[in-house]
Write a protein that holds these residues in place. Sequence first.
Motif, PDB file in Angstrom:
ATOM      1  N   ASN A  55      32.505  66.920  75.955  1.00  0.00           N
ATOM      2  CA  ASN A  55      33.231  67.047  74.685  1.00  0.00           C
ATOM      3  C   ASN A  55      34.348  66.032  74.537  1.00  0.00           C
ATOM      4  OD1 ASN A  55      31.781  69.030  73.543  1.00  0.00           O
ATOM      5  ND2 ASN A  55      33.058  70.713  74.314  1.00  0.00           N
ATOM      6  N   ILE A  56      34.990  65.710  75.665  1.00  0.00           N
ATOM      7  CA  ILE A  56      36.113  64.751  75.603  1.00  0.00           C
ATOM      8  C   ILE A  56      35.593  63.391  75.151  1.00  0.00           C
ATOM      9  CG2 ILE A  56      37.887  63.556  76.969  1.00  0.00           C
ATOM     10  CD1 ILE A  56      37.999  66.150  78.704  1.00  0.00           C
ATOM     11  N   THR A  57      34.473  62.953  75.739  1.00  0.00           N
ATOM     12  CA  THR A  57      33.857  61.680  75.350  1.00  0.00           C
ATOM     13  C   THR A  57      33.477  61.705  73.881  1.00  0.00           C
ATOM     14  OG1 THR A  57      32.965  61.450  77.576  1.00  0.00           O
ATOM     15  CG2 THR A  57      31.948  60.102  75.866  1.00  0.00           C
ATOM     16  N   MET A  58      32.812  62.778  73.481  1.00  0.00           N
ATOM     17  CA  MET A  58      32.324  62.901  72.099  1.00  0.00           C
ATOM     18  C   MET A  58      33.493  62.840  71.114  1.00  0.00           C
ATOM     19  SD  MET A  58      29.287  63.029  71.125  1.00  0.00           S
ATOM     20  CE  MET A  58      28.541  63.160  69.543  1.00  0.00           C
ATOM     21  N   ASN A  59      34.568  63.561  71.407  1.00  0.00           N
ATOM     22  CA  ASN A  59      35.728  63.556  70.504  1.00  0.00           C
ATOM     23  C   ASN A  59      36.402  62.191  70.469  1.00  0.00           C
ATOM     24  OD1 ASN A  59      35.440  66.142  69.548  1.00  0.00           O
ATOM     25  ND2 ASN A  59      36.614  67.047  71.228  1.00  0.00           N
ATOM     26  N   PHE A  60      36.453  61.532  71.626  1.00  0.00           N
ATOM     27  CA  PHE A  60      37.033  60.186  71.690  1.00  0.00           C
ATOM     28  C   PHE A  60      36.220  59.213  70.817  1.00  0.00           C
ATOM     29  CE2 PHE A  60      37.197  56.043  74.141  1.00  0.00           C
ATOM     30  CZ  PHE A  60      38.421  55.644  73.618  1.00  0.00           C
ATOM     31  N   VAL A  61      34.894  59.295  70.928  1.00  0.00           N
ATOM     32  CA  VAL A  61      34.020  58.429  70.122  1.00  0.00           C
ATOM     33  C   VAL A  61      34.225  58.722  68.633  1.00  0.00           C
ATOM     34  CG1 VAL A  61      31.600  57.934  69.534  1.00  0.00           C
ATOM     35  CG2 VAL A  61      32.298  58.037  71.927  1.00  0.00           C
ATOM     36  N   LYS A  62      34.230  60.004  68.274  1.00  0.00           N
ATOM     37  CA  LYS A  62      34.405  60.392  66.862  1.00  0.00           C
ATOM     38  C   LYS A  62      35.713  59.851  66.297  1.00  0.00           C
ATOM     39  CE  LYS A  62      32.241  64.891  66.854  1.00  0.00           C
ATOM     40  NZ  LYS A  62      32.363  66.313  66.613  1.00  0.00           N
ATOM     41  N   GLU A  63      36.807  60.073  67.022  1.00  0.00           N
ATOM     42  CA  GLU A  63      38.126  59.649  66.539  1.00  0.00           C
ATOM     43  C   GLU A  63      38.206  58.126  66.429  1.00  0.00           C
ATOM     44  OE1 GLU A  63      40.481  61.520  65.138  1.00  0.00           O
ATOM     45  OE2 GLU A  63      38.987  63.083  65.465  1.00  0.00           O
ATOM     46  N   THR A  64      37.617  57.427  67.397  1.00  0.00           N
ATOM     47  CA  THR A  64      37.626  55.961  67.350  1.00  0.00           C
ATOM     48  C   THR A  64      36.852  55.458  66.132  1.00  0.00           C
ATOM     49  OG1 THR A  64      37.686  55.940  69.758  1.00  0.00           O
ATOM     50  CG2 THR A  64      37.175  53.856  68.687  1.00  0.00           C
ATOM     51  N   LEU A  65      35.688  56.047  65.906  1.00  0.00           N
ATOM     52  CA  LEU A  65      34.877  55.636  64.755  1.00  0.00           C
ATOM     53  C   LEU A  65      35.600  55.909  63.445  1.00  0.00           C
ATOM     54  CD1 LEU A  65      32.061  54.310  64.524  1.00  0.00           C
ATOM     55  CD2 LEU A  65      32.695  55.020  66.804  1.00  0.00           C
ATOM     56  N   LYS A  66      36.267  57.043  63.391  1.00  0.00           N
ATOM     57  CA  LYS A  66      37.018  57.402  62.189  1.00  0.00           C
ATOM     58  C   LYS A  66      38.086  56.338  61.894  1.00  0.00           C
ATOM     59  CE  LYS A  66      38.746  61.682  60.197  1.00  0.00           C
ATOM     60  NZ  LYS A  66      39.084  63.066  60.467  1.00  0.00           N
ATOM     61  N   SER A  67      38.693  55.804  62.957  1.00  0.00           N
ATOM     62  CA  SER A  67      39.751  54.808  62.770  1.00  0.00           C
ATOM     63  C   SER A  67      39.179  53.429  62.407  1.00  0.00           C
ATOM     64  CB  SER A  67      40.607  54.707  64.037  1.00  0.00           C
ATOM     65  OG  SER A  67      39.885  54.025  65.045  1.00  0.00           O
ATOM     66  N   LEU A  68      37.899  53.203  62.688  1.00  0.00           N
ATOM     67  CA  LEU A  68      37.295  51.888  62.412  1.00  0.00           C
ATOM     68  C   LEU A  68      36.572  51.836  61.068  1.00  0.00           C
ATOM     69  CD1 LEU A  68      35.731  51.148  65.938  1.00  0.00           C
ATOM     70  CD2 LEU A  68      37.606  49.883  64.870  1.00  0.00           C
ATOM     71  N   GLN A  69      36.392  53.000  60.438  1.00  0.00           N
ATOM     72  CA  GLN A  69      35.599  53.033  59.205  1.00  0.00           C
ATOM     73  C   GLN A  69      36.388  53.643  58.051  1.00  0.00           C
ATOM     74  OE1 GLN A  69      32.133  55.286  60.574  1.00  0.00           O
ATOM     75  NE2 GLN A  69      31.062  53.378  61.057  1.00  0.00           N
ATOM     76  N   ASP A  70      36.024  53.252  56.829  1.00  0.00           N
ATOM     77  CA  ASP A  70      36.634  53.920  55.683  1.00  0.00           C
ATOM     78  C   ASP A  70      35.983  55.299  55.536  1.00  0.00           C
ATOM     79  OD1 ASP A  70      34.223  53.638  54.096  1.00  0.00           O
ATOM     80  OD2 ASP A  70      34.793  51.556  53.760  1.00  0.00           O
ATOM     81  N   GLU A  71      36.533  56.095  54.618  1.00  0.00           N
ATOM     82  CA  GLU A  71      36.118  57.498  54.521  1.00  0.00           C
ATOM     83  C   GLU A  71      34.629  57.658  54.190  1.00  0.00           C
ATOM     84  OE1 GLU A  71      39.068  59.689  52.227  1.00  0.00           O
ATOM     85  OE2 GLU A  71      37.597  61.327  52.063  1.00  0.00           O
ATOM     86  N   LYS A  72      34.152  56.838  53.257  1.00  0.00           N
ATOM     87  CA  LYS A  72      32.753  56.943  52.823  1.00  0.00           C
ATOM     88  C   LYS A  72      31.801  56.596  53.973  1.00  0.00           C
ATOM     89  CE  LYS A  72      29.937  55.797  48.847  1.00  0.00           C
ATOM     90  NZ  LYS A  72      29.229  54.522  48.794  1.00  0.00           N
ATOM     91  N   ARG A  73      32.161  55.548  54.704  1.00  0.00           N
ATOM     92  CA  ARG A  73      31.316  55.129  55.826  1.00  0.00           C
ATOM     93  C   ARG A  73      31.326  56.170  56.934  1.00  0.00           C
ATOM     94  NH1 ARG A  73      26.928  52.352  56.359  1.00  0.00           N
ATOM     95  NH2 ARG A  73      27.755  51.478  54.440  1.00  0.00           N
ATOM     96  N   PHE A  74      32.491  56.776  57.168  1.00  0.00           N
ATOM     97  CA  PHE A  74      32.557  57.778  58.230  1.00  0.00           C
ATOM     98  C   PHE A  74      31.758  59.034  57.852  1.00  0.00           C
ATOM     99  CE2 PHE A  74      34.559  61.177  60.783  1.00  0.00           C
ATOM    100  CZ  PHE A  74      34.206  60.686  62.030  1.00  0.00           C
ATOM    101  N   THR A  75      31.757  59.371  56.559  1.00  0.00           N
ATOM    102  CA  THR A  75      30.928  60.500  56.098  1.00  0.00           C
ATOM    103  C   THR A  75      29.452  60.195  56.394  1.00  0.00           C
ATOM    104  OG1 THR A  75      32.514  61.000  54.365  1.00  0.00           O
ATOM    105  CG2 THR A  75      30.296  61.864  54.058  1.00  0.00           C
ATOM    106  N   HIS A  76      29.038  58.958  56.086  1.00  0.00           N
ATOM    107  CA  HIS A  76      27.662  58.534  56.391  1.00  0.00           C
ATOM    108  C   HIS A  76      27.403  58.611  57.902  1.00  0.00           C
ATOM    109  CE1 HIS A  76      24.135  55.946  56.845  1.00  0.00           C
ATOM    110  NE2 HIS A  76      24.847  55.113  57.590  1.00  0.00           N
TER     111      HIS A  76
END
Length: 209
Positions: free
Chosen positions: A4-25
Amino acid sequence: MIDNITMNFVKETLKSLQDEKRFTHTEGVAEEAYNLGMIFIPSEAEKLRLAGYLHDVTKCFNVDRQLALCEEYGIGINLENLTPKLLHARTGCEFARQLFGKEIVDDEIYSAIMNHTTGKAGMSLFDTIIYLADYIEINRTFEDCVNLRNYFYDNIKNATTAEEKKEVLRKTLVLSFNYTLKDLVKEDRRIDSDTVEARNYFLTTKNCF
Ligand code: DGI
Ligand code: FE
Ligand code: FE
């Protein structure tokens, strides 16, 4: 195993690299990849979700940044044939690996990111699931995407054996490439040879998985 720690780290990093629409996709692709994984390779479903999160990691970078990454990574680009939309697949695999390491971005995930836009002749089942998840994830509302999603789910519910399910997948892939190729011709855009070769491969290779 993906904790879970890895998964959450990946999610949060991706969220910071993408705009809202892209992250929803991105979240849509991750869930679709998991669902397709449960149909075809349940033991890999969690890993497919992770690959779904990573597939568009460099998508929000502009062309100059994409080209700078190509140079940094030694990716040869023919400027005359440049198709900017395709660059994020080529840069994304290496960017993800440098960011998260080879243990998380192993060769299977690397390849799935690399092949997710054009597809490739002989691509693996894992690659294919990321490619298809990207096309049919729930937030896609473009007519071809909706038709492809309906085609896949209408047919998969009548398939009982593993062979029948894989045949539904193969036919869905051919349809997806036909849609993409028709659209590219209609829009007068350049077609990458990988897209054509992937289409021919799935059209003519019955036992491709
Ligand atoms: O990054 P996404 O938008 O989520 O999706 P993607 O990486 O699959 O990119 C989809 C776009 O890529 C779609 O507009 C079709 C296009 N595409 C796929 N193969 C080719 C292509 N575009 C060109 N010009 N040439 C191709 O061979
Ligand atoms: Fe993409
Ligand atoms: Fe995508």
